[in-house]
Design a protein around this motif. Structure first.
Motif, PDB file in Angstrom:
ATOM      1  N   VAL A 267      31.458  14.365  48.586  1.00  0.00           N
ATOM      2  CA  VAL A 267      32.104  15.287  47.647  1.00  0.00           C
ATOM      3  C   VAL A 267      32.561  16.539  48.385  1.00  0.00           C
ATOM      4  N   LYS A 268      33.849  16.856  48.217  1.00  0.00           N
ATOM      5  CA  LYS A 268      34.400  18.080  48.806  1.00  0.00           C
ATOM      6  C   LYS A 268      34.801  18.958  47.629  1.00  0.00           C
ATOM      7  N   LEU A 269      34.136  20.114  47.511  1.00  0.00           N
ATOM      8  CA  LEU A 269      34.236  20.927  46.295  1.00  0.00           C
ATOM      9  C   LEU A 269      35.271  22.044  46.432  1.00  0.00           C
ATOM     10  N   GLY A 270      36.040  22.275  45.374  1.00  0.00           N
ATOM     11  CA  GLY A 270      36.933  23.439  45.308  1.00  0.00           C
ATOM     12  C   GLY A 270      36.640  24.177  44.019  1.00  0.00           C
ATOM     13  N   TYR A 271      36.378  25.482  44.091  1.00  0.00           N
ATOM     14  CA  TYR A 271      35.955  26.248  42.909  1.00  0.00           C
ATOM     15  C   TYR A 271      36.917  27.397  42.684  1.00  0.00           C
ATOM     16  N   PHE A 272      37.542  27.419  41.510  1.00  0.00           N
ATOM     17  CA  PHE A 272      38.416  28.547  41.165  1.00  0.00           C
ATOM     18  C   PHE A 272      37.716  29.372  40.096  1.00  0.00           C
ATOM     19  N   ALA A 273      37.399  30.626  40.433  1.00  0.00           N
ATOM     20  CA  ALA A 273      36.806  31.528  39.442  1.00  0.00           C
ATOM     21  C   ALA A 273      37.543  32.854  39.534  1.00  0.00           C
ATOM     22  N   GLN A 274      37.411  33.663  38.493  1.00  0.00           N
ATOM     23  CA  GLN A 274      38.165  34.920  38.460  1.00  0.00           C
ATOM     24  C   GLN A 274      37.840  35.813  39.670  1.00  0.00           C
ATOM     25  N   HIS A 275      36.569  35.754  40.140  1.00  0.00           N
ATOM     26  CA  HIS A 275      36.202  36.651  41.253  1.00  0.00           C
ATOM     27  C   HIS A 275      36.860  36.240  42.568  1.00  0.00           C
ATOM     28  N   ALA A 276      37.381  34.992  42.641  1.00  0.00           N
ATOM     29  CA  ALA A 276      38.031  34.528  43.885  1.00  0.00           C
ATOM     30  C   ALA A 276      39.221  35.423  44.216  1.00  0.00           C
ATOM     31  N   MET A 277      39.790  36.026  43.169  1.00  0.00           N
ATOM     32  CA  MET A 277      40.980  36.861  43.398  1.00  0.00           C
ATOM     33  C   MET A 277      40.621  38.169  44.111  1.00  0.00           C
ATOM     34  N   ASP A 278      39.355  38.577  43.949  1.00  0.00           N
ATOM     35  CA  ASP A 278      38.924  39.819  44.620  1.00  0.00           C
ATOM     36  C   ASP A 278      38.624  39.582  46.091  1.00  0.00           C
ATOM     37  N   MET A 279      38.559  38.329  46.496  1.00  0.00           N
ATOM     38  CA  MET A 279      38.201  38.017  47.887  1.00  0.00           C
ATOM     39  C   MET A 279      39.407  38.042  48.820  1.00  0.00           C
ATOM     40  N   LEU A 280      40.620  38.166  48.258  1.00  0.00           N
ATOM     41  CA  LEU A 280      41.817  38.165  49.116  1.00  0.00           C
ATOM     42  C   LEU A 280      41.847  39.426  49.969  1.00  0.00           C
ATOM     43  N   ASP A 281      42.322  39.318  51.196  1.00  0.00           N
ATOM     44  CA  ASP A 281      42.432  40.480  52.087  1.00  0.00           C
ATOM     45  C   ASP A 281      43.697  41.264  51.709  1.00  0.00           C
ATOM     46  N   GLY A 282      43.496  42.487  51.191  1.00  0.00           N
ATOM     47  CA  GLY A 282      44.608  43.290  50.672  1.00  0.00           C
ATOM     48  C   GLY A 282      45.687  43.620  51.689  1.00  0.00           C
ATOM     49  N   ASP A 283      45.333  43.651  52.975  1.00  0.00           N
ATOM     50  CA  ASP A 283      46.327  44.036  53.988  1.00  0.00           C
ATOM     51  C   ASP A 283      47.207  42.874  54.430  1.00  0.00           C
ATOM     52  N   ARG A 284      46.753  41.646  54.171  1.00  0.00           N
ATOM     53  CA  ARG A 284      47.567  40.487  54.585  1.00  0.00           C
ATOM     54  C   ARG A 284      48.638  40.177  53.555  1.00  0.00           C
ATOM     55  N   SER A 285      49.768  39.675  54.055  1.00  0.00           N
ATOM     56  CA  SER A 285      50.824  39.273  53.124  1.00  0.00           C
ATOM     57  C   SER A 285      50.489  37.882  52.565  1.00  0.00           C
ATOM     58  N   VAL A 286      51.246  37.483  51.548  1.00  0.00           N
ATOM     59  CA  VAL A 286      51.067  36.151  50.959  1.00  0.00           C
ATOM     60  C   VAL A 286      51.201  35.078  52.055  1.00  0.00           C
ATOM     61  N   PHE A 287      52.254  35.205  52.865  1.00  0.00           N
ATOM     62  CA  PHE A 287      52.481  34.185  53.895  1.00  0.00           C
ATOM     63  C   PHE A 287      51.356  34.189  54.936  1.00  0.00           C
ATOM     64  N   GLU A 288      50.931  35.393  55.367  1.00  0.00           N
ATOM     65  CA  GLU A 288      49.848  35.471  56.367  1.00  0.00           C
ATOM     66  C   GLU A 288      48.562  34.845  55.832  1.00  0.00           C
ATOM     67  N   THR A 289      48.316  35.044  54.520  1.00  0.00           N
ATOM     68  CA  THR A 289      47.111  34.476  53.904  1.00  0.00           C
ATOM     69  C   THR A 289      47.142  32.953  53.984  1.00  0.00           C
ATOM     70  N   LEU A 290      48.311  32.377  53.658  1.00  0.00           N
ATOM     71  CA  LEU A 290      48.437  30.909  53.705  1.00  0.00           C
ATOM     72  C   LEU A 290      48.371  30.405  55.145  1.00  0.00           C
ATOM     73  N   ASP A 291      49.050  31.139  56.046  1.00  0.00           N
ATOM     74  CA  ASP A 291      49.127  30.727  57.447  1.00  0.00           C
ATOM     75  C   ASP A 291      47.749  30.751  58.097  1.00  0.00           C
ATOM     76  N   ARG A 292      46.955  31.752  57.719  1.00  0.00           N
ATOM     77  CA  ARG A 292      45.612  31.866  58.297  1.00  0.00           C
ATOM     78  C   ARG A 292      44.705  30.734  57.786  1.00  0.00           C
ATOM     79  N   ALA A 293      44.930  30.352  56.516  1.00  0.00           N
ATOM     80  CA  ALA A 293      44.095  29.286  55.931  1.00  0.00           C
ATOM     81  C   ALA A 293      44.468  27.916  56.499  1.00  0.00           C
ATOM     82  N   PHE A 294      45.784  27.735  56.812  1.00  0.00           N
ATOM     83  CA  PHE A 294      46.233  26.424  57.293  1.00  0.00           C
ATOM     84  C   PHE A 294      47.024  26.583  58.585  1.00  0.00           C
ATOM     85  N   PRO A 295      46.331  26.929  59.692  1.00  0.00           N
ATOM     86  CA  PRO A 295      47.045  27.199  60.946  1.00  0.00           C
ATOM     87  C   PRO A 295      47.810  25.985  61.480  1.00  0.00           C
TER      88      PRO A 295
END
Length: 541
Positions: free
Chosen positions: A387-415
């Motif tokens: 089982v590979k789990l993915g959890y979406f909760a409202q607090h997940a939105m607070d975990m985003l790095d405010g200084d990174r752009s949308v593209f940088e966030t995706l690029d860092r997650a999937f290099p």
């Protein structure tokens, strides 16, 4: 009651309205629709006089009262929720305030020499208060708050201690209690659970004023509105009927316009080819000339404006074992509140379980237990093999790095991913053009939710646990998500107050009740048919 007369409005470089006209009559319940950033909020602000149109005018009939509910609720503190709601009830709240002042004055020895005048004034004010239904107001305020899910303690407690979502409900209750001639509601369905949402539908059905509202919940729109005004490309277009009718009509209009455009294109091509062929021949000069003139006079048909709908196909999730999650003898309490007392539950591969239950029944707690975010007090929670789990909760939105752009966030997650694939992913979740370079700290709640969802679904887990995934999503993104998840072959456990989402995706219902979990096969539609109600807190009839 309200007329928008050839209004034009520019925000910075962007033309929001170009000579747009529309009207709002008594008894009309209008859904305001249009792509994000089309100008829905600007329109509300102009009707309430917070902004002026650059050209044209907004005419409001004399004496018409307007109540605006917006997502920006401002500061609230120091009063009970009931007092806060009654404070917004127009004239009656001012009269109530004067009554309270006069009561204090009557008991004040320093004002004894004015007592007769104070008592006389008190009599007048009390009569006015009664005439305005003041004594019934407290009861009505409590009725509205109860409908929106408040317990007695919450009604009496300091409104400042409530979370943002509950403050929104207080602000909404204030407008509903006021019952103005015109209600402007900007996303009233956003922070409500299913019971409150259905209560609000019934309340608005019985409201006899005019209503103009936006909502990302199509089911809610369909049940409340009888007309749609679409904002698109600076103009306002009216459609009679509910949201479903508007969608059909819009598709039909698009089809007709495309056919007209194609016919004209073929006709123009024929004329141009004739002109090209014979323009050098003197014998055809008159004919060529008359056709050139005819072409100059023709009104060109525009091709239909297509809404960009991006379809994103998620890669297949790896297969898990047949048992995905097992809860055995689980006990969970918060302080003296018992949430679970010996809970047993098995989630199997490819089940899509939606969790229903009244406020406080433990819906989010169940998701937290399954994802390991919260530990049980007793009993065990185990995930199955592979089982590979993915959890979406409202607090997940607070975990985003405010200084990174949308593209940088995706690029860092999937290099490893190529840039084109990440841009397509961003586009599917509503980030097109320059929006992909926005830093995360300036994103709205909806944009953050879309980004977190994109991060989770690009390399999909085989067990998705989603807590209110559609809270901030607009209708188009929701449709895209439903279409994508309908093709998803993994297992889902989710909580949502969006009935369209529940009906489209669930194949099993877990209803949390004080005497354990009631289970229904066949999903949400089957649950409604079997129980006769749409949510556990509502009963048939």
């Amino acid at each position: 009651m309200i007329r928008l007369d050839s209004i034009s409005k520019q925000n910075g470089q962007r033309l929001v309205f170009i000579e747009a006209s529309a009207a709002l009559q008594r008894g009309e319940k209008i859904g305001l629709v249009g792509p994000n950033g089309a100008g829905k909020t600007t329109l509300f602000r102009m009707i309430t006089g917070q902004e002026e149109p650059d050209e044209g005018q907004i005419l409001v009939d004399r004496g018409v009262s307007i109540g605006l509910f917006s997502q920006d609720v401002g500061e609230m503190a120091g009063r009970s929720a009931v007092a806060e709601v009654m404070d917004g009830a127009g004239a009656v709240s001012e009269v109530a305030a004067e009554l309270a002042t006069l009561e204090t004055a009557m008991a004040d020895p320093d004002q004894a020499d004015r007592l007769d005048a104070i008592i006389e004034r008190f009599g007048d004010v009390q009569a006015r208060f009664e005439e305005l239904g003041g004594y019934a107001l407290d009861g009505r305020a409590r009725e509205v708050l109860d409908g929106l899910g408040f317990s007695q303690e919450m009604m009496e407690g300091d409104v400042g201690k409530l979370s943002g979502g509950w403050k929104m409900r207080v602000a909404l209750a204030r407008i509903l209690l006021m019952r103005p001639d015109v209600m402007l509601l900007d996303e009233p369905s956003n922070h409500l659970d299913l019971e409150s949402l259905i209560w609000l539908e019934q309340f608005l059905a019985g409201y006899d004023g005019a209503l103009l509202m936006t909502s990302h919940d199509r089911e809610f729109m369909n049940r409340v509105i009888n007309k749609v005004i679409e904002i698109d490309g600076g103009s306002l277009t009216e459609f009679s009927g509910d949201y479903g009718f508007y969608e059909q009509q819009r598709a039909l209009n698009e089809k007709q316009q495309q056919a007209q455009f194609d016919r004209q294109k073929a006709m123009l091509a024929k004329e141009i080819s004739f002109i090209e062929r014979f323009k050098a021949r003197a014998s055809h000069a008159a004919q060529v000339q008359s056709r050139v003139k005819k072409l100059e006079k023709i009104d060109r048909v525009e091709p239909p404006k297509r809404r960009q709908t991006v379809v994103f196909e998620f890669p297949q999730a790896p297969r898990s074992g047949d048992t995905v999650a097992a809860l055995r003898g689980v006990h969970k309490r918060y302080g003296s509140r018992v949430i679970y007392d010996g809970l047993d539950l098995l989630v199997r591969r490819r089940e899509r379980c939606c969790v229903l239950g009244v406020n406080g029944a433990g819906k989010s707690t169940l998701l937290k237990l399954v994802t390991g975010t919260t530990e049980p007090d007793e009993g065990s929670v185990t995930l199955g093999g592979s089982v590979k789990l993915g959890y979406f909760a409202q607090h997940a939105m607070d975990m985003l790095d405010g200084d990174r752009s949308v593209f940088e966030t995706l690029d860092r997650a999937f290099p490893q991913a190529n840039q084109g694939a990440l841009r397509t992913l961003a586009g599917a979740f509503g980030f097109s053009g320059d929006e992909i370079d926005k830093p995360c700290r300036v994103l709205s709640g909806g944009e953050k939710a879309r980004l977190v969802m994109a991060l989770m679904l690009y390399d999909p887990p085989n067990f998705l646990v989603l807590d209110e995934p559609t809270n901030h999503l607009d209708i188009a993104t929701k449709e895209m998500l439903i279409a994508a998840l309908a093709q998803y072959e993994g297992t889902m456990l989710f909580v949502s107050h969006d009935r369209h989402f529940l009906a489209a995706l669930s194949n099993r219902v877990l209803e949390l009740t004080p005497d354990g979990i009631h289970q229904y096969g066949g999903g949400y539609t089957e649950y409604v048919a079997r129980t006769g109600h749409e949510a556990p807190g509502l009963h048939a009839g």
